[in-house]
Design a protein around this motif. Structure first.
Motif, PDB file in Angstrom:
ATOM      1  N   GLN A 132     -30.723  10.921  13.116  1.00  0.00           N
ATOM      2  CA  GLN A 132     -29.479  11.500  13.622  1.00  0.00           C
ATOM      3  C   GLN A 132     -29.744  12.735  14.475  1.00  0.00           C
ATOM      4  O   GLN A 132     -29.110  12.939  15.514  1.00  0.00           O
ATOM      5  N   PHE A 133     -30.665  13.558  14.037  1.00  0.00           N
ATOM      6  CA  PHE A 133     -30.989  14.780  14.777  1.00  0.00           C
ATOM      7  C   PHE A 133     -31.545  14.446  16.144  1.00  0.00           C
ATOM      8  O   PHE A 133     -31.127  15.002  17.169  1.00  0.00           O
ATOM      9  N   ARG A 134     -32.481  13.518  16.191  1.00  0.00           N
ATOM     10  CA  ARG A 134     -33.107  13.174  17.456  1.00  0.00           C
ATOM     11  C   ARG A 134     -32.132  12.473  18.406  1.00  0.00           C
ATOM     12  O   ARG A 134     -32.175  12.668  19.617  1.00  0.00           O
ATOM     13  N   GLU A 135     -31.250  11.661  17.844  1.00  0.00           N
ATOM     14  CA  GLU A 135     -30.268  10.978  18.689  1.00  0.00           C
ATOM     15  C   GLU A 135     -29.219  11.946  19.224  1.00  0.00           C
ATOM     16  O   GLU A 135     -28.754  11.806  20.354  1.00  0.00           O
ATOM     17  N   SER A 136     -28.857  12.927  18.416  1.00  0.00           N
ATOM     18  CA  SER A 136     -27.775  13.836  18.807  1.00  0.00           C
ATOM     19  C   SER A 136     -28.174  14.811  19.905  1.00  0.00           C
ATOM     20  O   SER A 136     -27.344  15.208  20.717  1.00  0.00           O
ATOM     21  N   LEU A 137     -29.455  15.190  19.926  1.00  0.00           N
ATOM     22  CA  LEU A 137     -29.893  16.182  20.899  1.00  0.00           C
ATOM     23  C   LEU A 137     -30.865  15.620  21.934  1.00  0.00           C
ATOM     24  O   LEU A 137     -31.342  16.348  22.793  1.00  0.00           O
ATOM     25  N   ALA A 138     -31.145  14.348  21.829  1.00  0.00           N
ATOM     26  CA  ALA A 138     -32.007  13.661  22.799  1.00  0.00           C
ATOM     27  C   ALA A 138     -33.305  14.430  23.040  1.00  0.00           C
ATOM     28  O   ALA A 138     -34.050  14.698  22.096  1.00  0.00           O
ATOM     29  N   GLN A 139     -33.580  14.809  24.276  1.00  0.00           N
ATOM     30  CA  GLN A 139     -34.865  15.408  24.629  1.00  0.00           C
ATOM     31  C   GLN A 139     -35.107  16.751  23.950  1.00  0.00           C
ATOM     32  O   GLN A 139     -36.234  17.067  23.574  1.00  0.00           O
ATOM     33  N   SER A 140     -34.072  17.555  23.783  1.00  0.00           N
ATOM     34  CA  SER A 140     -34.275  18.875  23.182  1.00  0.00           C
ATOM     35  C   SER A 140     -34.709  18.771  21.726  1.00  0.00           C
ATOM     36  O   SER A 140     -35.396  19.646  21.211  1.00  0.00           O
ATOM     37  N   ALA A 141     -34.330  17.674  21.053  1.00  0.00           N
ATOM     38  CA  ALA A 141     -34.732  17.487  19.656  1.00  0.00           C
ATOM     39  C   ALA A 141     -36.213  17.200  19.539  1.00  0.00           C
ATOM     40  O   ALA A 141     -36.831  17.455  18.497  1.00  0.00           O
ATOM     41  N   LEU A 167     -33.191  13.081  -0.247  1.00  0.00           N
ATOM     42  CA  LEU A 167     -32.068  14.005  -0.331  1.00  0.00           C
ATOM     43  C   LEU A 167     -30.888  13.332  -1.042  1.00  0.00           C
ATOM     44  O   LEU A 167     -30.777  12.103  -1.056  1.00  0.00           O
ATOM     45  N   PRO A 168     -29.975  14.109  -1.637  1.00  0.00           N
ATOM     46  CA  PRO A 168     -28.935  13.524  -2.493  1.00  0.00           C
ATOM     47  C   PRO A 168     -27.861  12.706  -1.780  1.00  0.00           C
ATOM     48  O   PRO A 168     -27.352  11.733  -2.338  1.00  0.00           O
ATOM     49  N   ASP A 169     -27.507  13.085  -0.529  1.00  0.00           N
ATOM     50  CA  ASP A 169     -26.431  12.363   0.154  1.00  0.00           C
ATOM     51  C   ASP A 169     -26.947  11.247   1.055  1.00  0.00           C
ATOM     52  O   ASP A 169     -26.510  10.112   0.973  1.00  0.00           O
ATOM     53  N   ARG A 170     -27.913  11.570   1.914  1.00  0.00           N
ATOM     54  CA  ARG A 170     -28.575  10.584   2.763  1.00  0.00           C
ATOM     55  C   ARG A 170     -30.060  10.905   2.757  1.00  0.00           C
ATOM     56  O   ARG A 170     -30.450  12.033   2.489  1.00  0.00           O
ATOM     57  N   ASP A 171     -30.909   9.904   3.047  1.00  0.00           N
ATOM     58  CA  ASP A 171     -32.340  10.174   2.997  1.00  0.00           C
ATOM     59  C   ASP A 171     -32.818  10.919   4.238  1.00  0.00           C
ATOM     60  O   ASP A 171     -32.100  11.033   5.243  1.00  0.00           O
ATOM     61  N   GLY A 172     -34.040  11.442   4.164  1.00  0.00           N
ATOM     62  CA  GLY A 172     -34.599  12.218   5.251  1.00  0.00           C
ATOM     63  C   GLY A 172     -34.793  11.426   6.524  1.00  0.00           C
ATOM     64  O   GLY A 172     -34.779  11.990   7.625  1.00  0.00           O
ATOM     65  N   ILE A 173     -34.968  10.112   6.409  1.00  0.00           N
ATOM     66  CA  ILE A 173     -35.121   9.261   7.588  1.00  0.00           C
ATOM     67  C   ILE A 173     -33.838   9.294   8.417  1.00  0.00           C
ATOM     68  O   ILE A 173     -33.868   9.461   9.635  1.00  0.00           O
ATOM     69  N   TRP A 174     -32.713   9.144   7.738  1.00  0.00           N
ATOM     70  CA  TRP A 174     -31.414   9.219   8.420  1.00  0.00           C
ATOM     71  C   TRP A 174     -31.262  10.553   9.131  1.00  0.00           C
ATOM     72  O   TRP A 174     -30.806  10.617  10.280  1.00  0.00           O
ATOM     73  N   LEU A 175     -31.648  11.617   8.458  1.00  0.00           N
ATOM     74  CA  LEU A 175     -31.527  12.954   9.023  1.00  0.00           C
ATOM     75  C   LEU A 175     -32.344  13.088  10.305  1.00  0.00           C
ATOM     76  O   LEU A 175     -31.851  13.588  11.328  1.00  0.00           O
ATOM     77  N   VAL A 176     -33.594  12.637  10.267  1.00  0.00           N
ATOM     78  CA  VAL A 176     -34.457  12.732  11.456  1.00  0.00           C
ATOM     79  C   VAL A 176     -33.867  11.917  12.605  1.00  0.00           C
ATOM     80  O   VAL A 176     -33.805  12.377  13.748  1.00  0.00           O
TER      81      VAL A 176
END
Length: 238
Positions: free
Chosen positions: A70-79, A59-68
């Motif tokens: 961040q998403f999992r850390e932000s929502l913990a179990q629900s992610a 992705l242009p701003d951050r890579d997909g690894i960062w996205l995954v």
């Protein structure tokens, strides 16, 4: 029947729009949103919590690894309820290794045919892993070279390839794969069918099926694809 809710994060407009249109035409699938950047994609995933997230690693701003991450850390179990299908370029070995290191549920090359993408999506939604043989071969090649199990998707981030969980490791330690099972497993990872494995190892088809069943049981894998992912993550074929 409840629709499979899908979010797409892909920066290439034609690819993203084409994927969205094609998936929306499928019965039982609903695209809940799409974005072209990691930052906007993160907001989309957090707000919609889709069943499947199809994420381009480049992705242009951050890579997909960062996205995954961040998403999992932000929502913990629900992610964890959101399954991730990572898209990567077959031509770039570093990106293939980075996609595998991300710990996604499935791995697809960007040139995948739509029919296979659909198959991968349904398998992933059912809790199984889908890995393109091209990606498996590259990861296997990497492990065999003895290279360090880290890859750099960008200049500021290092990602370590995830290992299997402790319970799976203890099961394997108690009942390790035999040399013949390891040979069969290596060919499974490379995408060979039972018939092709039988020809390569000079075994009967019946014997190959027995070895494949033994491999799946020892790895606690529900299918060949999941066995390949577990084998690569555990470093069984170094």
């Amino acid at each position: 029947m409840v629709d499979i809710r899908v979010a797409i994060i892909e920066d290439h407009s034609l690819t993203r729009i084409g994927m969205r249109s094609s998936l929306n035409e499928q019965e039982g699938i609903q695209v809940v949103g799409d974005e072209a950047t990691a930052s906007n994609g993160l907001k989309l995933l957090q707000s919609t919590k889709p069943d499947i997230a199809i994420i381009d690693i480049g992705l242009p701003d951050r890579d997909g690894i960062w996205l995954v991450q961040q998403f999992r850390e932000s929502l913990a179990q629900s992610a964890a309820q959101t399954k991730v299908m990572m898209l990567t370029s077959f031509a770039k070995e570093q990106m293939v290794l980075a996609a595998f290191a991300a710990g996604a549920d499935s791995y697809c090359v960007k040139t995948i045919k739509f029919e296979l993408l659909l198959e991968a999506l349904h398998m992933t939604h059912e809790g199984q892993s889908w890995i393109d043989p091209a990606i498996a071969r590259i990861v296997l090649k990497h492990t065999r070279t003895g290279a360090a199990a880290t890859v750099k998707p960008n200049a500021t981030q290092t990602v370590t390839i995830s290992a299997i969980d402790p319970e799976q490791a203890s099961i394997l330690e108690a009942d390790p794969l035999t040399n013949r099972e390891l040979e069969v497993l290596e060919l499974i990872v490379q995408g060979y069918s039972n018939n092709e494995i039988a020809q390569k190892l000079y075994l009967s088809l019946g014997s190959v099926k027995v070895y494949v069943r033994g491999v799946l049981n020892k790895l606690c894998a529900s299918d060949r694809t999941q066995a390949a992912v577990l084998a690569l993550r555990a470093g069984l074929l170094n």
